[in-house]
Design a protein around this motif. Structure first.
Motif, PDB file in Angstrom:
ATOM      1  N   ALA A 102       0.761  -1.296   0.064  1.00 34.22           N
ATOM      2  CA  ALA A 102      -0.138   0.056   0.019  1.00 34.22           C
ATOM      3  C   ALA A 102       0.731   1.383  -0.026  1.00 34.22           C
ATOM      4  O   ALA A 102       0.513   2.346  -0.621  1.00 34.22           O
ATOM      5  CB  ALA A 102      -1.118   0.067   1.232  1.00 34.22           C
ATOM      6  N   ALA A 103       2.025   1.047   0.836  1.00 37.57           N
ATOM      7  CA  ALA A 103       2.850   2.180   0.868  1.00 37.57           C
ATOM      8  C   ALA A 103       3.474   2.703  -0.588  1.00 37.57           C
ATOM      9  O   ALA A 103       3.593   3.706  -1.206  1.00 37.57           O
ATOM     10  CB  ALA A 103       4.080   2.310   1.888  1.00 37.57           C
ATOM     11  N   THR A 104       3.887   1.417  -1.073  1.00 42.08           N
ATOM     12  CA  THR A 104       4.441   1.672  -2.513  1.00 42.08           C
ATOM     13  C   THR A 104       3.487   2.315  -3.634  1.00 42.08           C
ATOM     14  O   THR A 104       3.676   3.126  -4.377  1.00 42.08           O
ATOM     15  CB  THR A 104       4.836   0.126  -3.320  1.00 42.08           C
ATOM     16  N   TRP A 105       2.095   1.668  -3.526  1.00 44.35           N
ATOM     17  CA  TRP A 105       1.211   2.321  -4.513  1.00 44.35           C
ATOM     18  C   TRP A 105       1.116   3.961  -4.249  1.00 44.35           C
ATOM     19  O   TRP A 105       0.557   4.727  -4.934  1.00 44.35           O
ATOM     20  CB  TRP A 105      -0.215   1.596  -4.271  1.00 44.35           C
ATOM     21  N   ALA A 106       1.075   4.334  -2.701  1.00 44.64           N
ATOM     22  CA  ALA A 106       0.973   5.720  -2.439  1.00 44.64           C
ATOM     23  C   ALA A 106       2.143   6.479  -2.687  1.00 44.64           C
ATOM     24  O   ALA A 106       2.107   7.677  -2.557  1.00 44.64           O
ATOM     25  CB  ALA A 106       0.787   5.645  -0.943  1.00 44.64           C
ATOM     26  N   GLY A 107       3.433   5.756  -3.284  1.00 48.73           N
ATOM     27  CA  GLY A 107       4.410   6.720  -3.668  1.00 48.73           C
ATOM     28  C   GLY A 107       5.494   6.568  -2.644  1.00 48.73           C
ATOM     29  O   GLY A 107       6.467   7.651  -2.628  1.00 48.73           O
ATOM     30  N   VAL A 108       5.339   5.832  -1.370  1.00 49.87           N
ATOM     31  CA  VAL A 108       5.994   5.982  -0.195  1.00 49.87           C
ATOM     32  C   VAL A 108       7.007   4.994  -0.257  1.00 49.87           C
ATOM     33  O   VAL A 108       6.782   3.509  -0.336  1.00 49.87           O
ATOM     34  CB  VAL A 108       5.217   5.935   1.125  1.00 49.87           C
ATOM     35  N   ALA A 109       8.789   5.188  -0.373  1.00 46.18           N
ATOM     36  CA  ALA A 109       9.324   4.196  -0.130  1.00 46.18           C
ATOM     37  C   ALA A 109      10.048   3.823   1.427  1.00 46.18           C
ATOM     38  O   ALA A 109      10.087   4.930   2.167  1.00 46.18           O
ATOM     39  CB  ALA A 109      10.612   4.462  -0.960  1.00 46.18           C
ATOM     40  N   LEU A 110       9.569   2.440   1.702  1.00 43.25           N
ATOM     41  CA  LEU A 110      10.087   2.234   3.308  1.00 43.25           C
ATOM     42  C   LEU A 110      10.309   0.523   3.219  1.00 43.25           C
ATOM     43  O   LEU A 110      10.231   0.178   2.136  1.00 43.25           O
ATOM     44  CB  LEU A 110       8.801   2.798   4.187  1.00 43.25           C
ATOM     45  N   ASP A 111      10.888   0.344   4.473  1.00 41.79           N
ATOM     46  CA  ASP A 111      11.186  -1.061   4.447  1.00 41.79           C
ATOM     47  C   ASP A 111      10.278  -1.833   5.510  1.00 41.79           C
ATOM     48  O   ASP A 111       9.945  -1.252   6.530  1.00 41.79           O
ATOM     49  CB  ASP A 111      12.502  -1.235   5.033  1.00 41.79           C
ATOM     50  N   GLY A 112       9.920  -3.284   4.947  1.00 45.28           N
ATOM     51  CA  GLY A 112       9.241  -3.893   6.093  1.00 45.28           C
ATOM     52  C   GLY A 112      10.396  -4.683   7.029  1.00 45.28           C
ATOM     53  O   GLY A 112      11.414  -4.929   6.610  1.00 45.28           O
ATOM     54  N   LEU A 113       9.656  -4.804   8.431  1.00 45.37           N
ATOM     55  CA  LEU A 113      10.710  -5.291   9.332  1.00 45.37           C
ATOM     56  C   LEU A 113      11.127  -6.567   8.926  1.00 45.37           C
ATOM     57  O   LEU A 113      12.422  -6.934   9.294  1.00 45.37           O
ATOM     58  CB  LEU A 113       9.853  -5.113  10.632  1.00 45.37           C
ATOM     59  N   ALA A 114      10.456  -7.499   8.319  1.00 44.25           N
ATOM     60  CA  ALA A 114      10.854  -8.817   8.012  1.00 44.25           C
ATOM     61  C   ALA A 114      12.021  -8.614   7.205  1.00 44.25           C
ATOM     62  O   ALA A 114      12.760  -9.755   6.979  1.00 44.25           O
ATOM     63  CB  ALA A 114       9.902  -9.764   7.310  1.00 44.25           C
ATOM     64  N   GLU A 115      12.425  -7.643   6.057  1.00 42.30           N
ATOM     65  CA  GLU A 115      13.480  -7.545   5.409  1.00 42.30           C
ATOM     66  C   GLU A 115      14.797  -7.840   6.123  1.00 42.30           C
ATOM     67  O   GLU A 115      15.931  -8.217   5.585  1.00 42.30           O
ATOM     68  CB  GLU A 115      13.581  -6.222   4.547  1.00 42.30           C
ATOM     69  N   PHE A 116      14.801  -7.385   7.498  1.00 44.71           N
ATOM     70  CA  PHE A 116      16.030  -7.214   8.231  1.00 44.71           C
ATOM     71  C   PHE A 116      16.326  -8.607   9.151  1.00 44.71           C
ATOM     72  O   PHE A 116      17.251  -8.524   9.957  1.00 44.71           O
ATOM     73  CB  PHE A 116      15.883  -6.096   9.053  1.00 44.71           C
ATOM     74  N   ARG A 117      15.267  -9.528   9.109  1.00 44.59           N
ATOM     75  CA  ARG A 117      15.419 -10.655  10.100  1.00 44.59           C
ATOM     76  C   ARG A 117      16.154 -11.717   9.459  1.00 44.59           C
ATOM     77  O   ARG A 117      16.322 -12.079   8.160  1.00 44.59           O
ATOM     78  CB  ARG A 117      13.977 -11.191  10.302  1.00 44.59           C
ATOM     79  N   HIS A 118      17.182 -12.177  10.315  1.00 46.18           N
ATOM     80  CA  HIS A 118      18.114 -13.322   9.773  1.00 46.18           C
ATOM     81  C   HIS A 118      17.189 -14.641   9.149  1.00 46.18           C
ATOM     82  O   HIS A 118      16.482 -15.110  10.091  1.00 46.18           O
ATOM     83  CB  HIS A 118      18.920 -13.864  10.824  1.00 46.18           C
ATOM     84  N   PRO A 119      17.717 -15.010   8.059  1.00 46.38           N
ATOM     85  CA  PRO A 119      16.852 -16.011   7.622  1.00 46.38           C
ATOM     86  C   PRO A 119      16.793 -17.470   8.506  1.00 46.38           C
ATOM     87  O   PRO A 119      15.896 -18.417   8.492  1.00 46.38           O
ATOM     88  CB  PRO A 119      17.850 -16.551   6.309  1.00 46.38           C
ATOM     89  N   ASP A 120      17.809 -17.600   9.374  1.00 47.70           N
ATOM     90  CA  ASP A 120      18.038 -18.685  10.344  1.00 47.70           C
ATOM     91  C   ASP A 120      17.375 -18.424  11.555  1.00 47.70           C
ATOM     92  O   ASP A 120      16.949 -19.365  12.398  1.00 47.70           O
ATOM     93  CB  ASP A 120      19.358 -19.156  10.393  1.00 47.70           C
ATOM     94  N   ALA A 121      16.705 -17.186  11.640  1.00 47.34           N
ATOM     95  CA  ALA A 121      16.129 -16.966  13.126  1.00 47.34           C
ATOM     96  C   ALA A 121      14.680 -17.667  13.353  1.00 47.34           C
ATOM     97  O   ALA A 121      14.497 -17.909  14.301  1.00 47.34           O
ATOM     98  CB  ALA A 121      15.886 -15.355  13.220  1.00 47.34           C
ATOM     99  N   ALA A 122      13.945 -17.855  12.163  1.00 45.64           N
ATOM    100  CA  ALA A 122      12.670 -18.448  12.323  1.00 45.64           C
ATOM    101  C   ALA A 122      12.859 -19.917  12.794  1.00 45.64           C
ATOM    102  O   ALA A 122      11.989 -20.189  13.748  1.00 45.64           O
ATOM    103  CB  ALA A 122      11.828 -18.454  11.061  1.00 45.64           C
ATOM    104  N   ARG A 123      13.861 -20.481  12.349  1.00 46.04           N
ATOM    105  CA  ARG A 123      13.953 -22.069  12.684  1.00 46.04           C
ATOM    106  C   ARG A 123      15.010 -22.254  14.080  1.00 46.04           C
ATOM    107  O   ARG A 123      14.746 -23.374  14.670  1.00 46.04           O
ATOM    108  CB  ARG A 123      14.307 -22.795  11.491  1.00 46.04           C
ATOM    109  N   GLY A 124      15.672 -21.205  14.370  1.00 48.23           N
ATOM    110  CA  GLY A 124      16.614 -21.420  15.597  1.00 48.23           C
ATOM    111  C   GLY A 124      17.825 -22.185  14.925  1.00 48.23           C
ATOM    112  O   GLY A 124      17.687 -22.783  13.840  1.00 48.23           O
ATOM    113  N   THR A 125      18.794 -22.245  15.663  1.00 50.20           N
ATOM    114  CA  THR A 125      20.029 -22.747  15.235  1.00 50.20           C
ATOM    115  C   THR A 125      20.628 -23.671  16.554  1.00 50.20           C
ATOM    116  O   THR A 125      20.201 -23.276  17.689  1.00 50.20           O
ATOM    117  CB  THR A 125      21.162 -21.861  14.954  1.00 50.20           C
TER     118      THR A 125
END
Length: 491
Positions: free
Chosen positions: A419-442
């Motif tokens: 929705a932000a992109t359609w409104a001409g607003v550039a921003l980032d979702g928080l998920a973009e910064f999450r380590h790919p291994d964080a969801a399953r643990g190590t």
């Protein structure tokens, strides 16, 4: 025989590349070469050509040969000649019959978003041009001759001395100039530490579960395995550290979730480094910009031999300056200098001297204080706009830094970014910064796939909103567009 790269700088101060070849006369070869240069667009309309004498001397031909060639091309309409103006390429030079003119097109500029609320970039319009220029002039005037020779891979001593004083005063860093190495920014520092042959540091490297993907990708390209550390309200849970050789932290202001590393965890991570013969990499992210809390000193001050402290001017001045620094434990200095090479090829020496003057003159402190006030005002306007138009959205991480995190209802992050992109607003979702291994643990950190809230391992939906980038006159419109794009309160 071809004659190229003709140096005709006697009057016009420029070089002219011509190829004189073929079995014919030198006059004919010169006419063909000039005609082809105009036809191909290498000599643009209005370009002034060298005087007869200069071009003749450079080509090793008679002056009359050049004069006759110019006259022929003037007659054909390729060139124009006026008293006092010299010989120039005709403004509307048309090719001779049988040749198609090659149009020169300027590629269209890529259109960016109307409102840029991405994190990590300061307001470019606030760069202190006048004071930076004054420092640059002083640095240039006072620079010794040896400045213009090969550089020292450690960086100019003037800048390292100025940084040692500034970092001790403003950030609580304990060091000396001999332990500071100038680099072009944090990414360059990571390359010097992990991507050298042999590497100065080796993995596995523990990182905060939310961090810059670019840094993780850089480390992965260097063959370094990264292990995510959970986050909670006290910062990274350093008690989960185990077999890693190093840990990378943003203790002054965790990126991107916000908040400083708790004092007990600062002590604990240094104790871990001592016990494991490990090292802490301290990214002093947003260390200068705090608003609602007391300054948080550098972890490096707790143990200079166990912490690599890295900073830069990319947020405080501009990423275009390309200057950063590493404050190193003594045992790593030689390795980093060997990785960097014997000639300084990353940071302009004149920029280093300018920054040294900028620091010692007090201009840097004044600029940071001024920007701290500006960004705090920006932050306050963001919080007020959200309170008025989207009171159901929780705003976090705003005590310091150049961005805020907007917590969203579960399952709404992706649609909010769209929705932000359609409104001409550039921003980032928080998920973009999450380590790919964080969801399953190590195994190293012993986390479960999805633990209960409060442990720092559960993913949250959110938006990372930078409030520093837009110019002052565009900021209000950016906030309006952001608020319109946010998801409504659940009914």
């Amino acid at each position: 025989m071809a004659k190229s790269w003709v140096n005709s700088a006697e009057r016009i101060g420029s070089d002219l590349h011509l190829e004189l070849s073929g079995p014919g006369s030198r006059r004919a070869a010169l006419i063909d070469a000039l005609r082809e240069a105009v036809r191909g667009g290498r000599l643009a309309p209005g370009t002034r050509l060298p005087p007869y004498r200069s071009l003749a001397a450079d080509l090793g031909v008679a002056r009359n040969t050049v004069a006759d060639a110019y006259a022929e091309l003037v007659a054909e309409g390729w060139l124009t000649a006026r008293q006092g103006s010299g010989t120039r390429v005709a403004e509307r030079a048309e090719p001779s019959r049988g040749h198609a003119r090659v149009p020169v097109r300027t590629p269209p500029r890529a259109r960016g978003p109307r409102h840029d609320l991405r994190q990590g970039t300061p307001d470019a319009s606030t760069f202190p041009r006048a004071t930076w220029l004054a420092s640059y002039r002083r640095a240039l005037q006072q620079a010794p001759n040896e400045v213009f020779g090969p550089g020292d891979p450690a960086g100019r001593i003037e800048l390292r001395e100025a940084l040692a004083e500034y970092l001790a005063r403003a950030r609580g860093v304990r060091t000396e100039p001999g332990r500071i190495v100038i680099c072009s920014g944090f990414a360059h520092a990571l390359r010097l530490l992990f991507d050298a042959h042999p590497p100065v540091l080796r993995g596995p490297l523990a990182v905060e579960e939310y961090s810059l993907p670019f840094h993780r990708e850089l480390l992965a390209a260097a063959g370094v395995r990264t292990v995510p550390l959970p986050l909670d309200e006290h910062g990274a849970d350093v008690g989960r550290l185990a077999r890693e050789r190093a840990v990378l932290l943003t203790p002054a202001h965790q990126f991107p979730t916000g908040g400083p590393l708790h004092a007990e965890r600062r002590t604990a991570v240094v104790d871990w480094a001592r016990a494991r013969d490990g090292v802490v990499l301290e990214d002093d992210y947003d260390g200068e910009f705090r608003y609602d809390r007391k300054p948080v000193g550098a972890v490096q001050g707790l143990d200079p031999e166990r912490v690599v402290y890295v900073g830069s001017v990319s947020k405080s001045l501009s990423p275009a300056v390309r200057l950063g620094w590493m404050v190193l434990p003594e045992r790593y200095v030689d390795g980093v200098l060997a990785a960097k090479g014997e000639r300084e090829a990353w940071a302009s020496v004149l920029d280093q001297l300018s920054l040294a003057d900028f620091l010692t003159s007090g201009s840097y402190d004044r600029h940071v204080r001024r920007m701290r006030q500006r960004y705090r005002s920006r932050r306050d306007r963001l919080v007020a706009a959200l309170a008025e138009h989207a009171p159901h959205i929780e705003v976090t991480g705003v005590a310091a830094g150049l961005h805020a995190v907007l917590r969203l209802p579960p399952g709404t992050e992706r649609s909010a970014v769209k929705a932000a992109t359609w409104a001409g607003v550039a921003l980032d979702g928080l998920a973009e910064f999450r380590h790919p291994d964080a969801a399953r643990g190590t195994a190293e950190v012993g986390t479960a796939a999805r633990e209960a809230p409060g442990t720092g391992t559960a993913a949250h939906d959110g938006l990372v909103v930078g409030y520093a980038t837009p110019s002052e006159h565009a900021y209000g419109a950016a906030l309006d567009a952001l608020c319109r794009a946010l998801p409504p309160e659940a009914g």
